[in-house]
Design an enzyme around this catalytic site. Structure first.
Site, PDB file in Angstrom:
ATOM      1  N   ILE A 130       0.836  -1.204   0.000  1.00  0.00           N
ATOM      2  CA  ILE A 130       0.000   0.000   0.000  1.00  0.00           C
ATOM      3  C   ILE A 130       0.868   1.250   0.000  1.00  0.00           C
ATOM      4  O   ILE A 130       0.657   2.175  -0.788  1.00  0.00           O
ATOM      5  CB  ILE A 130      -0.953  -0.012   1.206  1.00  0.00           C
ATOM      6  CG1 ILE A 130      -1.966  -1.149   1.074  1.00  0.00           C
ATOM      7  CG2 ILE A 130      -1.681   1.331   1.329  1.00  0.00           C
ATOM      8  CD1 ILE A 130      -2.810  -1.379   2.316  1.00  0.00           C
ATOM      9  N   HIS A 171     -13.687   3.624   7.435  1.00  0.00           N
ATOM     10  CA  HIS A 171     -12.857   2.456   7.129  1.00  0.00           C
ATOM     11  C   HIS A 171     -13.227   1.879   5.754  1.00  0.00           C
ATOM     12  O   HIS A 171     -13.659   0.732   5.633  1.00  0.00           O
ATOM     13  CB  HIS A 171     -12.999   1.393   8.222  1.00  0.00           C
ATOM     14  CG  HIS A 171     -11.838   0.447   8.283  1.00  0.00           C
ATOM     15  ND1 HIS A 171     -11.424  -0.142   9.450  1.00  0.00           N
ATOM     16  CD2 HIS A 171     -10.990  -0.016   7.322  1.00  0.00           C
ATOM     17  CE1 HIS A 171     -10.372  -0.926   9.218  1.00  0.00           C
ATOM     18  NE2 HIS A 171     -10.100  -0.867   7.934  1.00  0.00           N
ATOM     19  N   ILE A 172     -13.026   2.696   4.734  1.00  0.00           N
ATOM     20  CA  ILE A 172     -13.462   2.333   3.380  1.00  0.00           C
ATOM     21  C   ILE A 172     -12.287   2.187   2.418  1.00  0.00           C
ATOM     22  O   ILE A 172     -12.440   2.354   1.207  1.00  0.00           O
ATOM     23  CB  ILE A 172     -14.470   3.367   2.828  1.00  0.00           C
ATOM     24  CG1 ILE A 172     -13.902   4.787   2.913  1.00  0.00           C
ATOM     25  CG2 ILE A 172     -15.792   3.262   3.564  1.00  0.00           C
ATOM     26  CD1 ILE A 172     -14.773   5.844   2.230  1.00  0.00           C
ATOM     27  N   SER A 209      -4.219   2.810   8.049  1.00  0.00           N
ATOM     28  CA  SER A 209      -3.804   1.489   8.522  1.00  0.00           C
ATOM     29  C   SER A 209      -4.799   0.942   9.540  1.00  0.00           C
ATOM     30  O   SER A 209      -5.786   0.315   9.167  1.00  0.00           O
ATOM     31  CB  SER A 209      -2.391   1.554   9.093  1.00  0.00           C
ATOM     32  OG  SER A 209      -2.279   2.547  10.099  1.00  0.00           O
ATOM     33  N   ARG A 210      -4.565   1.186  10.816  1.00  0.00           N
ATOM     34  CA  ARG A 210      -5.472   0.798  11.892  1.00  0.00           C
ATOM     35  C   ARG A 210      -5.514   1.916  12.915  1.00  0.00           C
ATOM     36  O   ARG A 210      -4.515   2.599  13.152  1.00  0.00           O
ATOM     37  CB  ARG A 210      -5.006  -0.500  12.575  1.00  0.00           C
ATOM     38  CG  ARG A 210      -5.223  -1.764  11.753  1.00  0.00           C
ATOM     39  CD  ARG A 210      -6.694  -2.125  11.644  1.00  0.00           C
ATOM     40  NE  ARG A 210      -6.912  -3.406  10.993  1.00  0.00           N
ATOM     41  CZ  ARG A 210      -7.116  -3.573   9.692  1.00  0.00           C
ATOM     42  NH1 ARG A 210      -7.094  -2.515   8.890  1.00  0.00           N
ATOM     43  NH2 ARG A 210      -7.330  -4.776   9.181  1.00  0.00           N
ATOM     44  N   GLU A 267     -14.615   1.820  16.177  1.00  0.00           N
ATOM     45  CA  GLU A 267     -15.274   2.200  14.923  1.00  0.00           C
ATOM     46  C   GLU A 267     -16.729   1.753  14.970  1.00  0.00           C
ATOM     47  O   GLU A 267     -16.975   0.566  15.131  1.00  0.00           O
ATOM     48  CB  GLU A 267     -14.565   1.559  13.725  1.00  0.00           C
ATOM     49  CG  GLU A 267     -13.178   2.109  13.482  1.00  0.00           C
ATOM     50  CD  GLU A 267     -12.419   1.402  12.364  1.00  0.00           C
ATOM     51  OE1 GLU A 267     -11.340   1.875  11.988  1.00  0.00           O
ATOM     52  OE2 GLU A 267     -12.918   0.361  11.868  1.00  0.00           O
TER      53      GLU A 267
END
Length: 271
Positions: free
Chosen positions: A107, A237-238, A188-189, A218
């Site tokens: 990524i 978170h898409i 990322s997270r 989330e």
């Protein structure tokens, strides 16, 4: 598994004695106890490659939207009380700016490819330095120390896996190293960032802005301070959420399940 559901724990595994394979959507596996699954003879598969392009696209979209204040601009343009557009309503430049990428995997590298087209100066921090020809292809410069990247970057983009080593990788100290004009982008997270420290940094103008596709939890509680800040963009978170990619993800998950049930080598098995 989709969106980390169902939760796989000892109780669930005890209730599924014939379980052979778990296919988890996406690339992240931080929600899985691999040792527990292995102890029950269960194999794991994910989608490590297909999500990279869309997630990189979203990272660039968040950077551009934040820099050019697109969300604020849209709200101004459609507001029923807007009578004129102020001439001093300004964003910041992306072209020619310095982008620091933390995590130069699939990524992160695709983000660098896109940033090159914007004539950005690219720095990156990674566990391992990329090959010289890979660096040259995107004009990226390796920073062995994350501190060097943070101090020089106008935009800091996080594209690391969530591990014990990257949990709250960006905290109060790291935010204070960033430029007061810098923007933090997280694709990322959520737990890679100390969220309380981020709120404080934004409130006190330690950094300029944040653009987040991920948070914890989330979604955020509806009264969370990040939801009230004009210098923050949050998406749900898409990163991989396009029709084509989600379709391929499902095909890959099905392929892994069928292989596991047939006793064949599992494509994209997590070892």
């Amino acid at each position: 598994m989709w969106y980390h559901k169902p939760t796989i724990n000892e109780e669930l595994l005890q209730s599924l004695p014939n379980l052979k394979v778990v296919a988890s959507s996406g690339v992240g596996i931080d929600h899985l106890d691999l040792k527990l699954l292995s102890s029950h003879g269960v194999k794991v598969a994910n989608n490590p490659f297909i999500v990279s392009t869309d997630t990189a696209d979203l990272g660039m979209a968040l950077m551009l939207a934040s820099a050019r204040r697109l969300v604020e601009g849209h709200e101004m343009a459609v507001s029923p009380v807007t009578e004129y557009f102020p001439a001093d309503w300004l964003g910041v430049e992306v072209s020619g700016a310095t982008l620091g990428i933390v995590g130069m995997g699939a990524i992160g590298y695709k983000v660098a490819e896109r940033a090159k087209a914007f004539e950005m100066k690219i720095l990156y921090h990674n566990r391992n330095q990329r090959k010289k020809e890979e660096e040259s292809a995107v004009g990226a410069v390796y920073c062995k120390k994350i501190d060097d990247l943070l101090q020089q970057s106008d935009f800091v983009l996080l594209a690391v896996n969530l591990t014990p080593q990257t949990r709250k990788l960006i905290g109060k100290r790291e935010l204070e190293l960033m430029k007061p004009t810098a923007t933090l982008i997280n694709i990322s997270r959520g737990l890679v960032v100390d969220q309380d420290a981020l709120v404080e940094a934004l409130q006190n103008k330690v950094i300029k802005a944040a653009a987040l596709d991920v948070t914890y939890p989330e979604p955020l509680p509806r009264d969370h301070p990040l939801l009230k800040m004009k210098n923050v963009i949050i998406t749900p978170h898409i990163g991989s959420a396009t029709k084509k990619t989600r379709w391929i993800m499902m095909e890959e998950m099905t392929e892994s399940i069928e292989a596991g049930l047939a006793g064949l080598p599992i494509p994209r098995e997590v070892l």
